[in-house]
Design a protein around this motif. Structure first.
Motif: not given
Length: 456
Positions: A294, A351, A356, A382, A386
């Protein structure tokens, strides 16, 4: 700090303590060798007074006089008396070298004179005694023609001292040793108090507010060989990851995470090696595990696993590839890996996109657990993006480098998006504890030499 902690601190920093002892003892030896010797000569005098029969008797038999012996002692260092003894010598300096003391319970008075020359010290003491007796004889006469009321008799003449009273080498060495120990240990305690880096699982657990699931030891060749499959998985580091796997399975009995983000506060704290090795140990138990790179800025899984990373997650998100075509298998038993693909200009947006979320739903349905190797939390958003859509987050801290304030900021950031921290990992713990700092906010902009590092 308790005694046991102090002993551990001293044992851990024994070289610093030994160095301070060497420096202090060397300095003491040099100072002692260059100190001029000092000799002390002592003369003892007795005070007497007239009794009722007109004869002299010891003053302690005359109560009124025994109380005043202390005041006579002050005369020994008076300028008037010292000026008569000094022969071309500085009077204040000579005064500083003369001391007087009254023998407790008596009317005996001792005068001590110090000098670099023992014979000179004895001579000065004897002259001082004679001049002092004469001065008392003059002072204690009611009239110039009457007899004195107090008499001073020299009981013991000053003898030439045979040994100097200073310097005393053993005493100087003892003082040097004590001073070195006090200074070094105080400095160590101060440094320990001021150091806010994470060095124990208790501190990490208290700071993060979540359980410490794993403590990964430091191995010298971990940078070149980060995966635990080396040596057939028989190493203390491999066992530590198996323990981490077990703890993760128990921590999520009620809410077993299907998607887990593994991140750290800053770069170079070991989150990529933790992601890879945890995925390997889970796959070894028979789980269908998907390891997703990721980190769309600085992907490391292709380097770790030796796979092709040119096509992967980003290609799926922009519709250029199908998910089934970019997932690769690695090792035995099979670990499934989804590389990051090409580095996009907008990783955070990708993301956090709806695409996603759709990919996440698809892979969590197909696998027992999905592990994301995410970028560090503090430099970029980021990992937080996530974490907001996954079931849990595991936070990796590096021993002696990650600061408590880093952990606090990271947990606050995760709490603000309602992310669930399932636990923490303390990484790179040496067998014998020691310490770093630095924020390293240049994530994604390192030099070539920094990019050559494998573990982060």
């Amino acid at each position: 700090m308790d005694l046991l902690s102090l002993v551990r601190l001293a044992r851990k920093n024994w070289m610093l303590i030994v160095l301070s002892l060497i420096i202090s003892i060397s300095a003491a030896l040099i100072v002692t060798a260059n100190m001029p010797p000092k000799y002390v000569a002592t003369i003892t005098m007795l005070f007497s007074s007239y009794d009722k029969q007109g004869a002299f008797s010891p003053a302690y038999q005359v109560g009124t006089l025994s109380q005043g012996v202390q005041s006579y002692a002050a005369l020994l260092t008076s300028r008037r008396l010292v000026s008569e003894v000094a022969t071309g010598e500085d009077i204040p300096r000579l005064q500083a070298r003369i001391t007087a003391e009254v023998v407790p319970g008596t009317v005996l008075l001792r005068a001590m004179v110090s000098d670099a020359d023992p014979a000179r010290a004895a001579a000065l003491a004897n002259v001082l005694g004679a001049k002092f007796a004469k001065l008392i004889d003059q002072i204690e006469r009611p009239t110039p023609t009457s007899r004195p009321t107090v008499k001073v008799t020299v009981v013991d003449q000053a003898e030439v001292p045979q040994k100097p009273v200073s310097p005393v080498p053993l005493l100087n060495l003892l003082i040097a040793v004590l001073a070195a120990l006090a200074a070094s240990i105080s400095a160590l305690i101060l440094r320990e108090r001021l150091d806010t880096t994470i060095k124990t699982s208790d501190v990490l657990q208290r700071t993060s507010g979540s359980s410490t699931l794993g403590i990964i030891g430091y191995e010298r060749d971990a940078r070149r060989h980060p995966l635990i499959v080396r040596r057939g998985g028989r190493s203390s580091r491999a066992e530590a990851f198996r323990s981490l796997r077990t703890n993760l399975q128990f921590i999520g009995v009620d809410r077993q995470p299907k998607s887990l983000v593994i991140t750290s506060c800053l770069p170079n704290e070991g989150k990529s090696s933790t992601s890879s090795n945890l995925a390997i140990t889970l796959a070894q138990t028979g789980w269908r595990v998907l390891l997703v790179d990721g980190d769309l800025r600085r992907p490391r899984l292709p380097d770790y696993l030796g796979i092709e990373g040119g096509i992967g997650l980003t290609d799926v998100l922009i519709g250029k590839a199908r998910l089934a075509d970019v997932i690769q298998t690695w090792g035995e038993p099979s670990l499934y890996v989804l590389p990051s693909g090409q580095n996009p200009p907008n990783p955070s947006e990708l993301l956090g996109s709806q695409g996603m979320r759709q990919v996440l739903d698809e892979i969590t349905d197909a696998f027992d657990i999905v592990i994301f190797d995410a970028p560090p939390l503090l430099p970029v958003t980021d990992a937080a993006t996530l974490a907001a859509i996954c079931d849990g987050v595991m936070l990796v801290a590096r021993y002696g480098r990650t600061r408590q304030e880093h952990i606090l900021r990271a947990t606050e950031q995760l709490s603000s998006i309602n992310a669930r921290i399932v636990g923490t990992v303390l990484n790179f713990v040496p067998a014998k504890s020691s310490r770093y700092d630095g924020y390293g906010y240049g994530y994604g902009y390192e030099t070539k030499s920094e990019k050559a590092q494998v573990t982060r």
